[in-house]
Design a protein around this motif. Structure first.
Motif, PDB file in Angstrom:
ATOM      1  N   GLU A 111       0.368   1.732   9.092  1.00 30.39           N
ATOM      2  CA  GLU A 111      -0.550   1.057   9.940  1.00 30.39           C
ATOM      3  C   GLU A 111       0.688   0.175  10.617  1.00 30.39           C
ATOM      4  O   GLU A 111       0.070  -0.263  11.778  1.00 30.39           O
TER       5      GLU A 111
ATOM      6  N   SER B 282      -9.371  -3.078  15.913  1.00 32.32           N
ATOM      7  CA  SER B 282      -7.767  -2.474  15.368  1.00 32.32           C
ATOM      8  C   SER B 282      -7.192  -2.914  16.802  1.00 32.32           C
ATOM      9  O   SER B 282      -6.835  -1.872  17.650  1.00 32.32           O
TER      10      SER B 282
ATOM     11  N   ASP C 251      -4.234  -0.008  17.912  1.00 30.01           N
ATOM     12  CA  ASP C 251      -4.742   1.345  18.335  1.00 30.01           C
ATOM     13  C   ASP C 251      -4.010   1.628  19.679  1.00 30.01           C
ATOM     14  O   ASP C 251      -4.567   1.231  20.598  1.00 30.01           O
TER      15      ASP C 251
ATOM     16  N   SER D 187      -5.246  -5.111   5.676  1.00 30.97           N
ATOM     17  CA  SER D 187      -5.703  -5.205   6.704  1.00 30.97           C
ATOM     18  C   SER D 187      -5.403  -6.806   7.471  1.00 30.97           C
ATOM     19  O   SER D 187      -5.524  -7.133   8.635  1.00 30.97           O
TER      20      SER D 187
END
Length: 598
Positions: free
Chosen positions: A248, A402, A405, A219
């Motif tokens: 990701e 996020s 996104d 993250s």
């Protein structure tokens, strides 16, 4: 002992240690990977291999030609011994009591019991209990001040004391990998990302089996440069981390390669299969995604995890019956789980009951306010009911969690487009295509924004439609729009090229409609202007199958075809369409009528 047995032994020891420290999510993940390693049927009873036999159909369907062994040729992994717990904490009655309180979510009681314990395991559990107590109080404050879905500046009041204690332990070199993981978590919440990344990196290098630490480290890797700057040990857990991180970072091919490599050892891992499905979902390979999720449900019929993505696939394919069955299934298994509420919300959305859909998405967020997918999908529903302020708020909440996104950026573009603010919409559409450059829908949305009356930037729109056409635009919207825009700009050769491509697609799909009439009409006129009379005749003849007004100049085509003694049928076609369109007159059509009469 081969690599599979070594990996099993590592995971078995790690599961016990993770569970003993109340890191249940990491323990569950490790347990799934342990079962995912192929067992030798000759050494185990059928009951031990039943779970793996259920996964074999997925394995056969997506099998590679490589041998099922790891590590691969030319790659060696460092064997990391699993550290043993010290005897001081293992037998501690205080630790057992504190763990019981912790399991019952009485975090402050657990921390109080361990206040005088100095062992590394006891210190970690005490600090972890304080951290979770602070998180619990923060959530309560948010609900008290702003409601269950409100935004607030409430903070975890335990962070400062935890940071001070854990930093002291690290300076004294008396902190274990689990303490480093918690220290990284605290630093991340305080906004010190670079130092948090350093602590988490040290944690996973010293103890690589804690999947929760890997997730927190990922993250903090918002770019590929940051990811490449990490100094990670060459352990097989690193491949799981890189595969997830590549996904990701929108690097699907690299992610798939890593998962394929891992599947050589963990060939029955449901986690790997679900992750492959997620990567293929972002590639919009919905048929393959559906196959994988169906197999996962056959193997694990009570699974709810990741099924919200399966519902997104069924929604995109408009499979109402399958989505209804899935919603009923998860409702029976665990009705008040965020994923279940999201699936039911998708079902009501597909049925056109958007108000009910919003109710379930809000319910999912009350259960987990950090559920990214629910914020985005709820924004979509607010767009459907024309509540643009609520939609914008939902999308912004998703982006707060996020920034990668692309669906939320796209949704914001749609919302501002509805508010007739094309420059704002254009900014958000650009952000979405930067994150998902292979999605034709995003390029089409941006092109339509360029086309609007306020901007009229047709050249930029053409560029976007070309990108959409290159991205496998399944609905062929881009090709049709390219033809129309080139026609509008007077570029007849380019327009004819795209109209012909659109016509070929419609023929292949056996579809008819206004677009086919427009394509035939333009191509007939264009071929006449280029003196390609046989092609023009073919398009005119095909137009006889349609009824209704067709506006283009047939008369010169008819006259030329009579001079060249073309078929009477073409003349009839020309007269028919000239009469319909009103572009012919009796004097000009007289020679053709005489020819037909003769």
């Amino acid at each position: 002992m081969d690599s599979k047995d070594l990996c099993r032994n590592e995971l078995r020891a790690a599961i016990r240690q993770l569970r003993d420290r109340c890191l249940y999510s990491a323990a569950k993940w490790a347990s799934e990977q342990l079962v995912g390693i192929e067992q030798d049927p000759a050494k185990f009873t059928p009951s031990h291999t039943r779970f793996q036999r259920g996964s074999s159909s997925i394995r056969r369907r997506f099998r590679t030609n490589e041998a099922l062994s790891t590590p691969s040729d030319g790659v060696s992994y460092v064997s990391t011994p699993v550290p043993e717990d010290g005897d001081d904490d293992v037998e501690s009655d205080f630790y057992l009591l504190a763990k019981s309180y912790f399991d019952c979510k009485e975090y402050r009681r657990a921390a109080h019991v361990l206040r005088d314990q100095t062992g590394q395991k006891a210190v970690f559990l005490r600090c972890c209990a304080l951290y979770l107590a602070g998180e619990k109080r923060k959530e309560e404050e948010i609900i008290e001040l702003e409601g269950p879905l409100g935004k607030s500046n409430a903070v975890n009041r335990e962070l400062s004391s935890l940071e001070s204690e854990l930093s002291t332990l690290r300076r004294k070199n008396s902190i274990d990998p689990f303490g480093l993981y918690l220290y990284g978590l605290v630093l991340k919440q305080k906004g010190n990302d670079s130092y948090a990344r350093l602590m988490l990196q040290e944690s996973v290098n010293r103890y690589p089996w804690n999947w929760s630490a890997w997730l927190e480290l990922q993250s903090l890797c918002s770019t590929l440069d940051v990811l490449n700057s990490l100094n990670l040990g060459n352990h097989w857990m690193k491949d799981f981390f890189l595969a997830y991180a590549y996904h990701e970072l929108r690097m699907p091919q690299e992610s798939l390669e890593k998962y394929e490599h891992l599947r050589k050892m963990f060939c029955f891992s449901n986690y790997i299969q679900a992750q492959i499905a997620k990567v293929q979902y972002n590639l919009r390979e919905f048929d393959q995604v559906e196959v994988i999720f169906e197999e996962l449900l056959r193997n694990d019929p009570h699974r709810v995890e990741d099924m919200d993505m399966y519902s997104n696939v069924l929604y995109s394919k408009e499979s109402c019956a399958a989505l209804s069955f899935l919603a009923h299934r998860v409702s029976l298994n665990d009705k008040y789980r965020p994923e279940s509420c999201c699936i039911i919300g998708n079902y009501y959305s597909l049925k056109g009951q958007h108000e009910k859909s919003i109710v379930y998405f809000r319910r999912a967020l009350k259960l987990n306010r950090n559920y990214l997918s629910a914020w985005t999908l709820m924004g979509h529903e607010y767009v459907e009911v024309k509540n643009t302020p609520a939609a914008i708020d939902a999308y912004r909440r998703a982006l707060d969690m996020s920034p990668c996104d692309y669906r939320a950026w796209y949704g914001l573009g749609q919302a501002y487009e509805m508010m007739v603010m094309p420059l704002y919409a254009l900014y958000y559409f650009k952000r979405s295509v930067q994150l998902q450059p292979n999605d034709a829908r995003l390029w089409i949305a941006m092109a339509q924004c360029y086309e609007c009356d306020q901007l009229q930037m047709l050249e930029e729109a053409i560029k976007c439609y070309k990108r959409a056409a290159d991205c496998e635009d399944t609905e062929a919207i881009a090709i049709n729009k390219l033809a129309k825009l080139h026609k509008e700009l007077g570029r007849n050769a380019e327009a004819a090229f795209y109209y012909k491509k659109d016509l070929e697609r419609m023929d292949a799909e056996e579809r008819e409609g206004p677009n086919m009439v427009a394509a035939l009409s333009f191509l007939a006129k264009y071929c006449r202007s280029q003196k390609r009379y046989e092609e023009a005749e073919m398009y005119c003849t095909r137009l006889l199958d349609f009824s209704g007004p067709v506006s283009f100049l047939f008369l010169p085509l008819a006259s030329r075809s009579m001079i060249l003694d073309r078929t009477v049928r073409l003349a009839v076609a020309c007269i028919s369409f000239c009469n319909v369109s009103g572009e012919g007159n009796s004097e000009e059509l007289a020679p053709i009528n005489e020819k037909i009469a003769g």
